[in-house]
Design a protein around this motif. Structure first.
Motif, mmCIF file in Angstrom:
data_model
loop_
_atom_site.group_PDB
_atom_site.id
_atom_site.type_symbol
_atom_site.label_atom_id
_atom_site.label_comp_id
_atom_site.label_asym_id
_atom_site.label_seq_id
_atom_site.Cartn_x
_atom_site.Cartn_y
_atom_site.Cartn_z
ATOM 1 N N GLY A 1 0.578 147.850 105.398
ATOM 2 C CA GLY A 1 -0.789 147.452 105.697
ATOM 3 C C GLY A 1 -1.626 148.019 107.025
ATOM 4 O O GLY A 1 -2.148 148.294 107.901
ATOM 5 N N PHE A 2 -1.434 146.731 107.854
ATOM 6 C CA PHE A 2 -1.176 146.108 109.742
ATOM 7 C C PHE A 2 -0.722 148.048 109.489
ATOM 8 O O PHE A 2 -1.176 148.814 110.621
ATOM 9 C CB PHE A 2 -0.862 145.728 109.433
ATOM 10 C CG PHE A 2 -1.547 144.786 110.880
ATOM 11 C CD1 PHE A 2 -2.171 145.527 112.026
ATOM 12 C CD2 PHE A 2 -1.786 143.824 110.947
ATOM 13 C CE1 PHE A 2 -2.871 144.954 113.022
ATOM 14 C CE2 PHE A 2 -2.993 143.309 112.118
ATOM 15 C CZ PHE A 2 -3.799 144.222 112.536
ATOM 16 N N GLY B 1 -2.788 138.233 115.198
ATOM 17 C CA GLY B 1 -3.289 139.015 114.837
ATOM 18 C C GLY B 1 -2.659 140.668 114.677
ATOM 19 O O GLY B 1 -3.143 141.593 115.014
ATOM 20 N N GLY B 2 -1.309 140.476 114.228
ATOM 21 C CA GLY B 2 -1.091 141.659 113.744
ATOM 22 C C GLY B 2 0.449 142.047 115.484
ATOM 23 O O GLY B 2 0.405 143.480 115.132
ATOM 24 N N GLY B 3 -0.268 141.384 116.111
ATOM 25 C CA GLY B 3 0.957 141.405 117.241
ATOM 26 C C GLY B 3 -0.186 142.045 118.260
ATOM 27 O O GLY B 3 0.003 143.147 119.331
ATOM 28 N N PHE C 1 -4.605 139.735 107.828
ATOM 29 C CA PHE C 1 -4.297 140.538 109.227
ATOM 30 C C PHE C 1 -4.515 139.952 110.179
ATOM 31 O O PHE C 1 -3.723 140.126 111.032
ATOM 32 C CB PHE C 1 -5.704 141.485 109.309
ATOM 33 C CG PHE C 1 -5.456 142.972 107.947
ATOM 34 C CD1 PHE C 1 -4.496 143.623 108.020
ATOM 35 C CD2 PHE C 1 -6.546 143.002 107.413
ATOM 36 C CE1 PHE C 1 -4.869 144.877 107.296
ATOM 37 C CE2 PHE C 1 -7.104 144.726 106.824
ATOM 38 C CZ PHE C 1 -5.659 145.191 106.795
ATOM 39 N N LEU C 2 -5.389 138.900 110.179
ATOM 40 C CA LEU C 2 -5.030 138.167 111.440
ATOM 41 C C LEU C 2 -3.581 137.354 111.084
ATOM 42 O O LEU C 2 -3.436 137.071 112.489
ATOM 43 C CB LEU C 2 -6.878 137.005 111.328
ATOM 44 C CG LEU C 2 -6.947 136.231 112.404
ATOM 45 C CD1 LEU C 2 -7.160 137.129 113.871
ATOM 46 C CD2 LEU C 2 -8.398 135.571 111.811
ATOM 47 N N GLN D 1 -3.396 143.711 120.985
ATOM 48 C CA GLN D 1 -4.321 144.371 120.991
ATOM 49 C C GLN D 1 -4.775 144.962 119.593
ATOM 50 O O GLN D 1 -5.792 145.577 119.369
ATOM 51 C CB GLN D 1 -4.893 145.072 121.810
ATOM 52 C CG GLN D 1 -4.946 144.087 123.386
ATOM 53 C CD GLN D 1 -5.197 143.128 123.651
ATOM 54 O OE1 GLN D 1 -5.433 142.243 123.142
ATOM 55 N NE2 GLN D 1 -7.137 143.022 123.523
ATOM 56 N N ALA D 2 -3.435 144.527 118.996
ATOM 57 C CA ALA D 2 -3.013 145.185 117.536
ATOM 58 C C ALA D 2 -4.686 144.772 116.459
ATOM 59 O O ALA D 2 -4.893 146.137 114.985
ATOM 60 C CB ALA D 2 -2.306 145.089 116.410
ATOM 61 N N TRP D 3 -4.565 143.757 116.766
ATOM 62 C CA TRP D 3 -6.730 143.333 115.568
ATOM 63 C C TRP D 3 -7.287 144.319 116.003
ATOM 64 O O TRP D 3 -8.511 143.976 115.583
ATOM 65 C CB TRP D 3 -5.837 142.033 115.848
ATOM 66 C CG TRP D 3 -7.186 142.027 115.131
ATOM 67 C CD1 TRP D 3 -7.228 140.827 113.601
ATOM 68 C CD2 TRP D 3 -8.459 140.774 115.085
ATOM 69 N NE1 TRP D 3 -8.051 140.824 112.745
ATOM 70 C CE2 TRP D 3 -8.905 140.111 113.908
ATOM 71 C CE3 TRP D 3 -8.702 140.050 116.563
ATOM 72 C CZ2 TRP D 3 -10.341 139.468 114.113
ATOM 73 C CZ3 TRP D 3 -9.814 139.483 115.677
ATOM 74 C CH2 TRP D 3 -10.572 138.827 115.121
#
Lengths: 458, 476
Positions: A109-110, B277-279, A95-96, A349-351
């Motif tokens: 997944g994301f 961080g995935g975007g 993820f990160l 800010q997705a994470w």
């Protein structure tokens, strides 16, 4: 084999570097730089490299210069306990260390996690659509104003906001409004909440957007939100409601009071206080779908392989039909519509959205409601205790409160806040004789100490 | 090495990880439990209620269906996906980094000092005089920079209406200029892929507020005429804006400030290896020359006297704020740690290896690569093939494909940026993936990818029939 690199993160050995240079046909790396001498930098930046251990020590030492205070601070940025499971799952490198999901097949997944986040926000706001990429509550409010401008561009140029609004949020809104040639005006508040009668009087054809918050910046719960919604509807202005992910789990549903757009903070779940880092909520009705700023994840299906289609597999989507997720509606975005895009925001800010979703899932609806109810009970209990002290009155506004409330003190507020700091507690000084105190699950165990400190300094 | 993504099958059928909502939901009657009067609360709340072990498995499985830089090469041009050192996570996890932004300056000296040090180090790297850390993303940095430029012009009684942007620039440049209220003047690229100074002269004038430029540009070419470009823009009374997307190729070897740029943003999440961080979150600090410093967002941080250490202050003619609080602070902490780890020599070497890798890979692939020589990225063309199809097929060879179909100045572009973290064997693998995919059959390209969690997804269908929440799937 030796690695003679300046950076510890390049794997090249000297032999490899030489072989690669030979393959390209140049003598050294310098030959690859096409920077004219006149602007080439051949000086020293003066940055000493350090080891990991030295840097960890250095940063810990510097950051340790912060005073060790118990914070009763809020006003838009809230500390709640973040369960360990959030850190451990969100910190998984898959993820990160991933990027925007431009290849959806390799990023399911994301994408699914963001789809789930959007769905949670749809439930919390009662609106149809939620994005997953605003920076924070203030910038989401700014984006809402430009949305109002796009939707109501013929009808006016005034954005109405409550006179009691966090200064920083107002300043960000002003910056978004300036580009769209919108004017920000205030409407009065009455005892901590919107003065609906005064708002109705001010409303008119020149207004494109009415903004209200629940809870307000003073922590008051609005009692006539539906009337605010009616005023906005009557003048065909967009009704934008500000809130946060915890408050939304118990307070009146934005959809039920006629909100067209909900903005606010979702980072109240999933993030530590983080010196102001946040995650903006942006949810709206589906008729605005193609005008929404930011990234949206949609459900789709896998396409049939070409063979299946050729073999009479029929409609491609149906032939395989397994559900999958992808970024969608990109025709609104900056990489296609450029200066006509709905916003300049791409991903962001997705994470944090992932963290907020994991935190919300961990609490479940009962846990969320319980956390929110505590925000009401603890605020009331603490205000009552402070009110019993001589030299202080709380809550200043005769309203129900959520997390925070104002305190009137006889002495200058700044001096009281300074003295409380000396006693180890941080509160806001918001006016000459007004303090504001915010209590959540994180600091509720320290209220005895805060009350004792108040008693000491008043 | 071929990287297979988790792809769960049962009896030959794909069984995806169910949505959380499909694992069970709970409805809470809010009014039963609330201390508030009924008319102030919602009736009920319905959300998933998984157990913690179920959550652990759900998100672990999701993570296994996701590509990341820790899984393999990720050469997305212009995105600078490079290895994220692990220790920076630990530095940023310090509880002292996570305090409330409304702390008094006196009680947050640690934060202020680290902010001050980072401002200082970024100013040095960019050749700028003053830096704000507030913008929470690269695009937010662009907007901040342009708003600062606008405020500067307005202060000098100089109301300019246009921003000039090369056609090949990032789409955010155009959207940013429009968000700030400017008209965009698009500048076509010259035949050598760079800015044509004559065309620029024709495009700028009394209405020009700024030229937004990426250097090296989006096909990896250094704008050799930068001194002349700066002169043309400045002579017209405009400002020169530097888009920091490609700063990685210049670290320690060239500074925007020395090239005549007046304002720039830093993509710390790219250049300084903070994870994407995935975007997001990213961070987009902005640097400016002295003349523009009074317009930066408030607050900034400076040294006070010995006793009080560091203090916040409001620049004299500040544009106000571009983030509700202080931006994406934890991202900035990681950037500071990364810069400190590399130091002068490391930063300069990162640029050298990134440039070496791009040129080596461009040499190794069989696709046409127009222009050159390259800094840290290049745009190959898939020619008669569909770049998106070639990209999908590359996933089957265990690498993430490059950015496709952009910039438009190269047809069927595959914008490739290996960064400094890939070694020779990894680059050879990447080249093989390019070459095999490019030479493959139409059928193989059309049915790819096969080693990812999902097969080719119907993206057109997703846009035509938007289903954006699990609520929208109900009844299907």
């Amino acid at each position: 084999m030796s690695r003679a690199n300046g950076t510890p993160y390049a794997p090249h050995t000297d032999e490899e570097t030489a072989a690669m240079l030979a393959a390209i046909g140049v003598d050294d790396e310098e030959a690859l730089f096409d920077i004219p001498d006149a602007v080439a930098f051949d000086d020293n930046l003066g940055i000493e490299p350090r080891t990991e251990r030295e840097i960890r020590d250095e940063c810990a030492r510097i950051l340790n210069r912060n005073d060790d205070l118990t914070e009763f601070l809020g006003r838009g940025h809230y500390g709640h306990y973040v369960p360990s499971v959030v850190d451990h799952l969100a910190d998984r490198a898959e993820f990160l260390t991933s990027y925007t999901q431009y290849q959806p097949e390799a990023s399911q997944g994301f994408l699914q996690a963001l789809f789930e986040y959007q769905s949670m926000l749809v439930e919390l706001t009662g609106l149809d659509v939620a994005n997953c990429s605003m920076y924070d509550a203030a910038t989401a409010l700014g984006e809402a104003a430009t949305l109002a401008d796009r939707l109501r561009s013929t009808s006016g140029d005034v954005v109405l906001v409550p006179e009691q609004l966090r200064e920083g949020k107002r300043a960000v809104l002003e910056n978004y409004c300036a580009g769209a040639e919108l004017t920000v005006e205030e409407y009065p508040t009455a005892d901590g909440t919107a003065d609906v009668d005064a708002l109705a009087e001010r409303a008119g054809d020149d207004v494109v957007m009415v903004y209200a918050e629940n809870p307000t910046v003073r922590g008051c719960i609005e009692e006539r939100l539906d009337a605010v919604g009616d005023v906005a509807a009557e003048t065909d202005a967009l009704f934008v409601l500000g809130s946060d992910v915890v408050a939304l789990s118990v307070l009146e549903s934005p959809a039920a009071v006629g909100a067209d757009v909900v903005v606010g903070e979702a980072g109240a779940l999933g993030l530590p206080t983080a010196y102001g880092m946040g995650l903006g909520i942006f949810a709206c009705r589906d008729d605005f779908l193609r005008q929404v700023p930011g990234r949206l994840v949609g459900a789709s299906e896998e396409r049939a392989p070409p063979e299946a289609a050729r073999d009479g597999g029929g409609d491609a989507a149906d032939a395989r039909g397994t559900r999958a997720y992808t970024l969608t509606l990109q025709t609104r975005e900056q990489h296609i519509r450029k200066e006509r895009a709905t916003s300049n925001i791409c991903t962001n800010q997705a994470w944090v959205a992932l963290r907020a979703a994991i935190h919300a899932a961990t609490l479940g609806p009962s846990g969320l409601v319980g956390l929110a109810n505590d925000c009401v009970r603890e605020a009331e209990a603490l205000a009552t205790r402070i009110d019993e002290l001589s030299g202080a009155a709380a809550p200043v506004h005769d309203r129900h409160h959520f997390r925070e409330f104002a305190v009137r003190v006889d002495q200058p507020a700044a001096a009281v806040a300074g003295d409380l700091e000396t006693e180890g507690f941080a509160v806001h000084a918001i006016d000459d004789h007004l303090l504001q105190v915010c209590v959540t699950d994180l600091n509720a165990g320290r209220t005895d100490g805060l009350v004792a400190a108040f008693e000491e300094v008043l | 090495m071929i990287h297979d993504q988790a792809n769960y099958e049962r009896d030959g059928e794909n069984v995806r990880e169910p949505l959380l909502s499909e694992k069970g939901e709970e409805t809470v009657d809010v009014r039963d439990e609330s201390p508030l009067p009924d008319d102030l609360t919602r009736e009920e709340l319905t959300l998933p209620n998984p157990s913690e072990p179920e959550i652990a498995r759900h998100y672990t499985r999701l993570s296994q269906m996701n590509w990341a830089i820790d899984s393999g090469p990720y050469p997305l041009g212009s995105c600078t996906m490079k290895y994220n050192p692990k220790f920076t996570e630990d530095v940023a996890a310090d509880p002292n980094a996570a305090v409330h932004p409304d702390r008094s300056a006196r009680s947050a000296q640690g934060i202020l000092e680290l902010q001050y040090r980072l401002q200082d180090v970024l100013a040095e790297i960019g050749g700028m005089d003053a830096v704000t850390l507030q913008p929470p993303a690269g695009a937010a940095g662009e907007l901040t920079g342009i708003l600062v430029a606008k405020a500067y012009h307005e202060h000098h009684g100089n109301d300019r209406s246009e921003v000039v942007i090369p056609a090949s620039a990032h789409g955010t440049n155009f959207a940013t200029a429009a968000t700030a209220g400017y008209d965009v003047v698009e500048l076509p690229s010259g035949e050598d892929g760079r800015v044509d100074v004559e065309a620029l002269e024709a495009a700028v004038g009394d209405d020009t507020a700024a030229l937004m430029l990426t250097n090296p540009n989006t096909v990896g070419l250094f704008e050799r005429d930068i001194t002349e470009i700066a002169e043309v823009v400045h002579d017209a009374g405009g400002l020169l804006y530097y888009d920091g997307a490609n700063l990685n190729a210049l670290l320690g070897r060239g500074r925007p400030g020395d090239m005549g740029f007046d304002v720039m943003h830093y993509n710390v999440h790219k250049t300084f290896a903070t994870p994407h961080g995935g975007g997001g979150p990213g961070a987009g600090p902005v640097g400016v020359v002295d003349e523009l410093a009074p317009f930066l967002p408030t607050p900034r941080v400076r040294e006070a006297d010995e006793r009080s250490g560091y203090e916040r202050f409001e620049p004299a003619r500040t544009i106000g704020k571009v983030h509700g609080f202080a931006g994406n602070w934890l991202v900035l902490v990681k950037a500071y740690a990364y810069v400190a780890r590399l130091g002068d020599e490391g930063l300069s070497d990162a640029a050298a290896k990134a440039v070496l890798n791009a040129n080596y890979l461009a040499e190794r692939i069989e696709l046409d690569v127009p222009f050159g020589p390259f800094h840290h990225e290049f745009a190959a063309t898939a020619g008669e093939r569909d770049a998106a199809d070639v990209a999908k097929r590359m996933l089957d060879f265990g690498v993430h494909p490059p950015t496709t179909k952009w910039p438009e100045m190269v047809p069927e572009a595959m914008l490739t940026e290996p960064t400094e973290i890939e070694g020779q064997s990894s680059l050879d693998n990447l080249a093989e993936a390019f070459n095999c995919a490019y030479a493959d059959t139409d059928e193989a390209l059309g049915s790819a990818p096969n080693r990812t969690a999902a097969a080719r997804i119907d993206q057109v269908g997703a846009a035509r029939n938007p289903r954006l929440s699990w609520q929208a799937l109900d009844g299907e």
